[in-house]
Design an enzyme around this catalytic site. Structure first.
Site, PDB file in Angstrom:
ATOM      1  N   CYS A 112     -23.615 -63.724 -87.391  1.00  0.00           N
ATOM      2  CA  CYS A 112     -23.619 -62.696 -89.087  1.00  0.00           C
ATOM      3  C   CYS A 112     -21.978 -62.228 -89.397  1.00  0.00           C
ATOM      4  O   CYS A 112     -21.709 -62.159 -90.077  1.00  0.00           O
ATOM      5  CB  CYS A 112     -24.201 -61.507 -88.442  1.00  0.00           C
ATOM      6  N   ASN A 166     -30.107 -65.027 -83.631  1.00  0.00           N
ATOM      7  CA  ASN A 166     -28.927 -66.139 -83.344  1.00  0.00           C
ATOM      8  C   ASN A 166     -27.912 -65.944 -81.939  1.00  0.00           C
ATOM      9  O   ASN A 166     -28.011 -66.950 -81.717  1.00  0.00           O
ATOM     10  CB  ASN A 166     -28.333 -65.868 -84.539  1.00  0.00           C
ATOM     11  N   GLU A 208     -28.251 -53.195 -88.344  1.00  0.00           N
ATOM     12  CA  GLU A 208     -27.468 -54.256 -88.467  1.00  0.00           C
ATOM     13  C   GLU A 208     -27.601 -55.678 -88.765  1.00  0.00           C
ATOM     14  O   GLU A 208     -28.989 -56.374 -88.243  1.00  0.00           O
ATOM     15  CB  GLU A 208     -26.539 -55.111 -87.251  1.00  0.00           C
ATOM     16  N   LYS A 217     -38.879 -55.833 -78.883  1.00  0.00           N
ATOM     17  CA  LYS A 217     -39.617 -57.017 -79.675  1.00  0.00           C
ATOM     18  C   LYS A 217     -38.218 -57.602 -79.789  1.00  0.00           C
ATOM     19  O   LYS A 217     -37.751 -57.882 -80.239  1.00  0.00           O
ATOM     20  CB  LYS A 217     -40.227 -56.713 -80.818  1.00  0.00           C
TER      21      LYS A 217
HETATM   22  P1  NAD Z   1     -35.460 -61.870 -89.900  1.00  0.00           P
HETATM   23  O1  NAD Z   1     -35.001 -60.100 -90.130  1.00  0.00           O
HETATM   24  O2  NAD Z   1     -36.263 -63.140 -90.214  1.00  0.00           O
HETATM   25  O3  NAD Z   1     -36.038 -61.269 -88.073  1.00  0.00           O
HETATM   26  C1  NAD Z   1     -35.192 -60.212 -87.351  1.00  0.00           C
HETATM   27  C2  NAD Z   1     -36.694 -60.153 -86.149  1.00  0.00           C
HETATM   28  O4  NAD Z   1     -37.151 -58.075 -87.417  1.00  0.00           O
HETATM   29  C3  NAD Z   1     -37.503 -60.788 -85.685  1.00  0.00           C
HETATM   30  O5  NAD Z   1     -37.868 -60.204 -84.262  1.00  0.00           O
HETATM   31  C4  NAD Z   1     -38.622 -60.725 -86.679  1.00  0.00           C
HETATM   32  O6  NAD Z   1     -39.739 -60.734 -85.951  1.00  0.00           O
HETATM   33  C5  NAD Z   1     -38.747 -59.140 -87.434  1.00  0.00           C
HETATM   34  N1  NAD Z   1     -39.329 -59.105 -88.468  1.00  0.00           N
HETATM   35  C6  NAD Z   1     -40.030 -59.342 -89.231  1.00  0.00           C
HETATM   36  N2  NAD Z   1     -40.670 -58.475 -90.365  1.00  0.00           N
HETATM   37  C7  NAD Z   1     -40.477 -57.324 -89.778  1.00  0.00           C
HETATM   38  C8  NAD Z   1     -41.033 -56.429 -90.525  1.00  0.00           C
HETATM   39  N3  NAD Z   1     -41.816 -56.575 -91.725  1.00  0.00           N
HETATM   40  N4  NAD Z   1     -41.001 -55.206 -89.240  1.00  0.00           N
HETATM   41  C9  NAD Z   1     -40.478 -55.033 -88.044  1.00  0.00           C
HETATM   42  N5  NAD Z   1     -39.851 -56.267 -87.848  1.00  0.00           N
HETATM   43  C10 NAD Z   1     -39.642 -57.521 -88.926  1.00  0.00           C
HETATM   44  O7  NAD Z   1     -33.885 -62.273 -89.222  1.00  0.00           O
HETATM   45  P2  NAD Z   1     -33.586 -63.384 -88.048  1.00  0.00           P
HETATM   46  O8  NAD Z   1     -33.382 -64.575 -89.339  1.00  0.00           O
HETATM   47  O9  NAD Z   1     -33.968 -63.885 -86.992  1.00  0.00           O
HETATM   48  O10 NAD Z   1     -31.533 -63.167 -87.897  1.00  0.00           O
HETATM   49  C11 NAD Z   1     -30.902 -64.131 -88.463  1.00  0.00           C
HETATM   50  C12 NAD Z   1     -30.454 -62.599 -89.870  1.00  0.00           C
HETATM   51  O11 NAD Z   1     -29.543 -61.605 -88.716  1.00  0.00           O
HETATM   52  C13 NAD Z   1     -29.409 -63.401 -90.222  1.00  0.00           C
HETATM   53  O12 NAD Z   1     -29.254 -62.575 -91.563  1.00  0.00           O
HETATM   54  C14 NAD Z   1     -27.831 -62.420 -89.636  1.00  0.00           C
HETATM   55  O13 NAD Z   1     -26.663 -62.174 -91.209  1.00  0.00           O
HETATM   56  C15 NAD Z   1     -28.107 -61.323 -89.184  1.00  0.00           C
HETATM   57  N6  NAD Z   1     -27.929 -61.287 -88.101  1.00  0.00           N
HETATM   58  C16 NAD Z   1     -26.996 -59.845 -87.789  1.00  0.00           C
HETATM   59  C17 NAD Z   1     -26.343 -58.994 -86.854  1.00  0.00           C
HETATM   60  C18 NAD Z   1     -25.381 -58.358 -87.139  1.00  0.00           C
HETATM   61  O14 NAD Z   1     -24.430 -57.680 -86.058  1.00  0.00           O
HETATM   62  N7  NAD Z   1     -25.080 -57.520 -87.982  1.00  0.00           N
HETATM   63  C19 NAD Z   1     -25.983 -59.876 -85.947  1.00  0.00           C
HETATM   64  C20 NAD Z   1     -27.330 -61.674 -86.079  1.00  0.00           C
HETATM   65  C21 NAD Z   1     -27.402 -61.158 -87.248  1.00  0.00           C
END
Ligand code: NAD
Length: 480
Positions: free
Chosen positions: A285, A153, A251, A176
């Protein structure tokens, strides 16, 4: 005529490495056109990146922090020089409007400079001993190798949010990017390559979460996992990290409550909540995700919010200027919000405006939506929506709003609209959240601290406290 696609290569040990196998395709969410391919890195490539990060760390960590800072300033300059191209790259792959992508790029450069300025301010402590002639010292030391796993995002900014504090504290990093938005990360790596940063200090490996992400988070050479993403993935990573007891910074998602009291400036509340809900098409988020409003002002608030949300413009940000929103990032996100709103309707929510997919011929667009008559037992008031949809519930007073707000699985962000300082202080004292915004939209400052309670995460980012997350404390006893 279709645009030529870029085939990105991993950045390991200061070099873009040869493509060795499978690739992942990346598409523009506004028109579903193919933009690029990135490597689906194999085990050897990830191992190579980790080896190089490990080998580079000792010398990097021993350099004076001010020298490390010099590289961050150079990368910030490189980003500013290429700001327009970088913003365009983000808009193409992620779908956010160009003006927001420009803010993201410039904020990223400022963030690198800000973290670099900590170089002369990192402090240890000297503690009085109980033993005659002894001094006790606390040193802040780098952890070693950081694995940075990114969401889609704010993909460009989040590179810096992880690499800048990691590097200034003397760690090296393997990043990554999300497979949804990887291109900007490889463009970032090009700027790193030009900065002269020592080989192995910053590395990028492409790939999916279950393969490359899992390998990174389960490897013994990784001393800290810095992850931003969903709660489900955070939970899986936590389980993986438990094998090596790897330090975690998570996060995760949010379900930010916005509380509107009857003494609030309603026009301000409407403007701020709309802005917070539609920025980045609701995919932030700490966006306002649910509203609690007092009965005396509910009708005025809802009717003004309807007008405000109906004025939100959206479409393909590369075809129209000055839009408020682009598309959602992918079809999964679009289908998810459509299903959640349908469920909310069945459960009794009243559609004030929107409430359906916007068919613009291409792109994943959802109409800006306001839902009234919601209650805290509905899915829409409990699960992260991540789209421009605002469900509203009427509450009798601040205490009830706080009780319901705190009953959430999430604890990232909250906001309150009131003119009464004692009510503001009651909320500050009783809200169990990492962030609270009073009379403004939700958007954090780099010198603050961005963190959540409950399932919104562990640890935090930004400011001094975010910087020190990337260190460990080494105690030394010296007997004279
Ligand atoms: P996601 O969890 O689907 O993916 C995030 C990353 O994790 C990707 O790079 C993905 O390839 C990787 N990933 C997936 N499975 C994994 C595993 N088993 N092991 C290691 N890595 C793995 O999240 P998304 O859809 O990309 O992002 C949206 C989410 O992120 C929303 O829930 C949002 O609230 C959150 N977010 C939080 C913050 C914060 O600061 N708290 C900021 C931005 C986004």
């Amino acid at each position: 005529m279709s645009e030529p696609i870029t085939r990105y290569k991993n950045f390991i040990n200061g070099q873009f490495t040869a493509l060795t196998g499978a690739e992942i395709e990346n598409y523009n969410p506004s028109n579903q056109r193919l933009l690029s391919t990135i490597p689906q890195s194999n085990e050897q490539e990830v191992n190579h990146a980790l080896d190089c990060a490990k080998d580079a760390q000792l010398a990097w960590g021993l350099r004076p922090a001010i020298e490390r800072a010099g590289f961050l300033h150079k990368i910030a300059q490189g980003i500013r020089k290429n700001a327009s191209e970088l913003a365009l790259c983000i808009t193409k792959e992620q779908g956010k409007v160009l003006s927001l992508a420009e803010v993201e790029v410039n904020f990223t450069a400022d963030y690198l400079d800000y973290m670099a300025e900590w170089a002369r301010r990192i402090e240890g402590e000297v503690i009085n001993s109980d033993r005659a002639g002894e001094n006790i010292f606390l040193f802040r030391k780098p952890l070693g190798v950081v694995a940075g796993i990114l969401p889609w995002n704010f993909p460009f900014f989040l590179i810096a949010r992880k690499m800048a504090p990691a590097l200034i504290m003397g760690n090296t990093i393997v990043i990554k990017p999300s497979e949804e938005t990887p291109n900007n990360c490889y463009e970032f790596a090009k700027i790193v390559a030009e900065s002269g940063l020592p080989a192995g200090v910053f590395n990028v490996v492409g790939g999916d979460g279950g393969g490359v992400g899992h390998q990174l988070t389960s490897d013994k050479r990784v001393d800290m996992i810095s992850f931003t993403g969903s709660v489900d993935t955070g939970s899986r990573i936590m389980a993986t990290a438990s094998q090596n007891i790897t330090k975690l910074n998570l996060e995760l998602g949010g379900k930010a409550p916005a509380i509107v009291l009857d003494d609030a400036d309603i026009d301000l509340a409407v403007k701020a909540i709309t802005a917070s809900r539609v920025i980045n098409t609701g995919q932030v988020c700490n966006c306002a995700e649910r509203v609690y409003v007092q009965p005396n002002v509910a009708d005025e608030f809802i009717s003004k919010l309807k007008v405000s949300m109906e004025q939100v413009t959206f479409g393909d940000p590369l075809l129209q200027d000055n839009l408020d929103m682009g598309p959602l990032v992918n079809k999964i996100g679009l289908d998810k919000v459509a299903k959640m709103v349908e469920t909310a309707k069945i459960q009794g929510a009243e559609v004030i405006t929107g409430g359906h997919i916007a068919d613009l011929g291409a792109g994943y667009h959802y109409k800006p939506t306001v839902l009234a008559n919601c209650s805290n037992d509905m899915e829409i008031m409990n699960k992260e929506i991540f789209a421009p949809v605002l469900p509203i519930q009427i509450v009798s007073d601040l205490s009830e709003a706080i009780t319901i707000a705190n009953a959430s699985d999430y604890g990232l962000t909250s906001s309150l609209y009131t003119r009464d300082i004692s009510k503001a202080m009651q909320a500050v004292n009783q809200l169990s959240y990492g962030e609270t915004y009073i009379n403004r939209e939700n958007f954090e400052a780099m010198q603050g601290f961005h963190a959540g309670t409950r399932k919104s995460g562990i640890g935090g980012a930004d400011g001094k406290h975010g910087l020190y997350e990337y260190s460990h404390t080494h105690v030394v006893y010296i007997q004279a």
